[in-house]
Every structure is written in structure tokens, then in C-alpha cells.
Design an enzyme around this catalytic site. Structure first.
Site, mmCIF file in Angstrom:
data_model
loop_
_atom_site.group_PDB
_atom_site.id
_atom_site.type_symbol
_atom_site.label_atom_id
_atom_site.label_comp_id
_atom_site.label_asym_id
_atom_site.label_seq_id
_atom_site.Cartn_x
_atom_site.Cartn_y
_atom_site.Cartn_z
ATOM 1 N N HIS A 178 17.032 7.338 -6.638
ATOM 2 C CA HIS A 178 16.732 7.532 -5.215
ATOM 3 C C HIS A 178 18.037 7.701 -4.416
ATOM 4 O O HIS A 178 18.353 6.913 -3.531
ATOM 5 C CB HIS A 178 15.929 6.331 -4.674
ATOM 6 C CG HIS A 178 14.605 6.713 -4.108
ATOM 7 N ND1 HIS A 178 13.613 7.279 -4.865
ATOM 8 C CD2 HIS A 178 14.097 6.626 -2.841
ATOM 9 C CE1 HIS A 178 12.558 7.502 -4.126
ATOM 10 N NE2 HIS A 178 12.828 7.135 -2.880
ATOM 11 N N ASP A 182 16.014 10.165 2.171
ATOM 12 C CA ASP A 182 14.679 10.777 2.169
ATOM 13 C C ASP A 182 14.777 12.084 1.407
ATOM 14 O O ASP A 182 15.862 12.653 1.243
ATOM 15 C CB ASP A 182 14.205 11.022 3.605
ATOM 16 C CG ASP A 182 12.708 11.329 3.693
ATOM 17 O OD1 ASP A 182 12.006 11.154 2.669
ATOM 18 O OD2 ASP A 182 12.245 11.743 4.768
ATOM 19 N N GLY A 183 13.632 12.560 0.903
ATOM 20 C CA GLY A 183 13.594 13.851 0.222
ATOM 21 C C GLY A 183 13.839 13.782 -1.274
ATOM 22 O O GLY A 183 14.034 14.815 -1.918
ATOM 23 N N GLY A 185 11.726 12.970 -3.788
ATOM 24 C CA GLY A 185 10.665 13.625 -4.551
ATOM 25 C C GLY A 185 10.798 15.135 -4.501
ATOM 26 O O GLY A 185 10.674 15.829 -5.521
ATOM 27 N N ARG A 186 11.039 15.663 -3.316
ATOM 28 C CA ARG A 186 11.229 17.108 -3.155
ATOM 29 C C ARG A 186 12.412 17.608 -3.978
ATOM 30 O O ARG A 186 12.358 18.658 -4.610
ATOM 31 C CB ARG A 186 11.446 17.439 -1.673
ATOM 32 C CG ARG A 186 10.155 17.578 -0.887
ATOM 33 C CD ARG A 186 10.403 17.596 0.605
ATOM 34 N NE ARG A 186 10.245 16.250 1.161
ATOM 35 C CZ ARG A 186 10.183 15.997 2.460
ATOM 36 N NH1 ARG A 186 10.295 16.983 3.330
ATOM 37 N NH2 ARG A 186 10.012 14.774 2.890
ATOM 38 N N GLY A 188 13.704 16.165 -6.666
ATOM 39 C CA GLY A 188 13.398 16.067 -8.091
ATOM 40 C C GLY A 188 12.610 17.271 -8.573
ATOM 41 O O GLY A 188 12.913 17.850 -9.627
ATOM 42 N N TYR A 220 2.241 9.547 -9.737
ATOM 43 C CA TYR A 220 2.847 8.272 -9.362
ATOM 44 C C TYR A 220 2.640 7.208 -10.435
ATOM 45 O O TYR A 220 3.497 6.339 -10.645
ATOM 46 C CB TYR A 220 2.305 7.810 -8.011
ATOM 47 C CG TYR A 220 2.831 8.643 -6.858
ATOM 48 C CD1 TYR A 220 4.195 8.711 -6.601
ATOM 49 C CD2 TYR A 220 1.968 9.369 -6.049
ATOM 50 C CE1 TYR A 220 4.688 9.483 -5.563
ATOM 51 C CE2 TYR A 220 2.463 10.148 -5.003
ATOM 52 C CZ TYR A 220 3.819 10.200 -4.767
ATOM 53 O OH TYR A 220 4.316 10.976 -3.746
#
Length: 338
Positions: A178, A182-183, A185-186, A188, A220
Site C-alpha cells: 500500500h 490512495d489509488g 488498487g487502481r 495494482g 477481496y
């Protein structure tokens, strides 16, 4: 090479890699013949819509398309900016080196510009992932992120692992570390697409994210299982399964151009085994704007020979209804069986 991400190459993973490698041959042949610039753009838009939907962006596919085409869209300004940023990032894909930290940070800056402070920089604080009020993952401390990412990028640049596996591992490691506020997941999903594109360029236009979105809970769960097991193996199995499903879906018909947009798919399912008027179809689909219905749903379905008119000689007949062609029924049956 200092770092080796933890995972095990299981028989299941080997079988999935073999199946994908076999299936990708047919996809590549068909795509080289039929993946037109228009279809590539449509697939990219579907990818962006699905990837952002996973992150709770509420814009519809039609709205995402309109934003990318520069049209006025009623929606939350942040969600509109997310679409613009994602399109710019995916369009820049082929200019990046997957093992380059500079390119990784540039991609994040482009993807998150105007959305977070410090876009293009690693996070400076701690971060945890919650489900409701429950902490499900505590990311490593911020002061370790540069070192962890340097190790991971060095591994990616040097590994001899198959790109199918390397892409899954990198995707999981991004989620685990991580590195951004933010971002993650995008990033990855974007970077896995880049790794796949470097292996097979046409995979840049395979909308794997649409399959992930349809199995978001399992996505998830696979991440959580990998966390619990302390290695990426469960996530590799999940992602390879989704990639195989996406390729099979793309090659389910004789031509790649026979891929169905989300709108046409909704129309096919809406008609089913019946015969419906345009008004009935709009009601079934929850649409109120007739030009949008015709442009994005009805006309593409007719042009693709997925549906046909019951009154072909009188297109404007008040008795006009629409029903599936044999091709449309085959598509509906194939997807019902999956």
C-alpha cells in the site's frame, strides 16, 4: 537480487498458465485480424469503467464514455476527474517500463492528479484497510515503503518468472505494501496490465477488470486469503482464473469484433426469449433518454446482428418489436452456462 516475494508455484497455477498460453494464441490471431481502433477504444473504456467501479465510482458506462469523449456529464466532480485521469494513464501505458520507479510514480501522479495531495509520491503516514470498523490489513510503516518498493521493482525487472505470474505477484505486493495514500488498487490493476502488455501487446485491450468487477467479493477474499497465508499464492490463482475467463469470453465467438459491449449485453438479456418494443426495452433497462438508447443499445445490437426487427420491411411500424437472432440466443445461452 535481494528480494523474493513469497508465493508457491502450485500445480493449479501451472495448469492455469498453460491454459491461458493455449487460449491466448487464438485470441491473438483473432485480435490481430479484427481488433479495430474503435473496438480497442471501447475495450479500454470498459476497463476504466470497471476498474473505477471496483473503487466505488458510481458513473455508468455511458457516462464514462461521455466524459472521455469530452461531453458534459452530470456527476460528482471527483468521479469525473477519476475517469479523465484513468483514461490518460491507460493511454500512456506503452511508454512506461514496468520495472522503473520513476514510471511507477509518474503513473500514480497521472492517475490521481487533482484527487489526493501528494499524487506521484509514496505515502508519508500509516494506513490500514478496514471492513466496516474491523481492521483487516495494516500496511507496513511509511518509512519502509521506499525500500520495499525498490526491492519489489528490482525483483520485477530481474525475475525470470512467467509474466502471467509476475503480474499477479506485483499486483498483490502493491496491495500489501500500500505504497500510496490512495489509488493502490487502481495502480495494482494498471501495472498488471502493463506487465501483460509487455508480454502480449494486445492484452492491453483485454478488459480483465470487467470480470474482476463481476467477482469483486472474490477479489477481496483472495487478497485476504493471501494476507492470512503470508504469501501471494491464493491471489495468483484467483487472478489467473479471471484472466482465463476474460480471454475465453473474448474468444467465445468466431470473431473478436463479436465482443459485446455492456450496453448490448444488457439489451440481449433484457429481450431474453421475448419480443419487446423499444419503449418496453427502455423501461426494462431503466432508460429515459431515447437518443442514448438508440445510439448505445439498439443500433449497435442491430448492427452486430444480435437482435432483429419483427417487422424488417417497416422499421418505423408502430407494431415493431425486437427479438434475438440465433447469434444473440447463442450468446445468451453461452453466458447462462458460465
Amino acid at each position: 537480487m535481494k528480494y523474493q516475494p513469497p508465493y508457491i508455484i502450485t500445480p493449479t497455477i501451472l495448469n492455469l498458465v498453460a491454459e491461458i498460453s493455449e487460449t491466448i494464441g487464438r485470441y491473438t490471431v483473432l485480435a490481430e485480424q479484427s481488433l479495430t481502433p474503435r473496438l480497442r477504444r471501447e475495450n479500454r473504456i470498459r476497463t476504466i469503467h470497471a476498474s473505477l467501479a471496483i473503487e466505488n465510482n458510481t458513473l455508468t458506462l455511458e457516462q464514462v464514455t461521455a466524459v472521455i469523449e469530452g461531453k458534459q456529464v452530470l456527476g460528482h466532480p471527483r468521479e469525473i476527474q477519476e475517469v479523465r485521469n484513468a483514461f490518460a494513464a491507460y493511454e500512456a501505458l506503452e511508454g512506461w517500463n514496468a520495472g522503473s520507479e520513476r514510471d511507477l510514480l509518474s503513473a500514480h501522479e497521472l492517475l490521481m492528479r487533482g484527487l489526493v495531495d501528494g499524487a506521484g509520491c509514496y505515502r508519508s503516514g500509516g494506513v490500514g484497510i478496514f471492513q466496516g470498523k474491523q481492521l483487516v490489513h495494516m500496511a507496513p510503516p511509511a518509512n519502509r515503503v521506499p525500500e520495499l518498493m525498490a526491492d519489489l521493482l528490482e525483483w520485477l525487472a530481474m525475475t525470470t518468472e512467467h509474466p502471467l505470474i509476475a503480474g499477479c505477484v506485483f499486483h498483490y505486493e502493491i496491495e500489501f505494501i500500500h505504497p500510496f495514500a490512495d489509488g493502490n488498487g487502481r495502480m495494482g490493476r494498471l501495472w498488471q496490465t502493463l506487465i501483460l502488455r509487455d508480454w502480449k501487446p494486445l492484452l492491453a485491450y483485454l478488459p480483465v477488470e470487467t470480470v474482476i468487477r463481476d467477482h469483486q467479493k472474490s477479489y477481496y477474499q483472495a487478497l485476504a486469503a493471501a494476507d492470512e497465508q503470508a504469501d501471494a499464492t491464493p491471489f495468483i490463482v484467483f487472478m489467473l482464473s479471471e484472466l482465463l475467463a476474460a480471454i475465453r469470453q473474448a474468444t467465445a465467438t468466431d470473431q473478436v469484433t463479436d465482443q459485446v459491449t455492456d450496453q448490448v449485453a444488457a439489451l440481449i438479456r433484457g429481450i431474453g426469449n421475448g419480443e419487446l418494443s423499444s419503449s418496453d426495452l427502455m423501461q426494462t433497462l431503466g432508460l429515459a433518454h431515447r437518443p442514448t438508447f438508440r445510439e448505445n443499445y439498439l443500433n449497435p445490437a442491430l448492427a452486430g446482428d444480435w437482435i432483429e426487427r419483427t417487422e424488417p420491411d417497416s422499421p418505423r411500424s408502430p407494431k415493431q418489436r425486437y427479438r434475438l437472432t440465433a447469434k444473440g440466443r447463442d450468446w445468451l445461452q453461452w453466458h447462462a452456462d458460465q
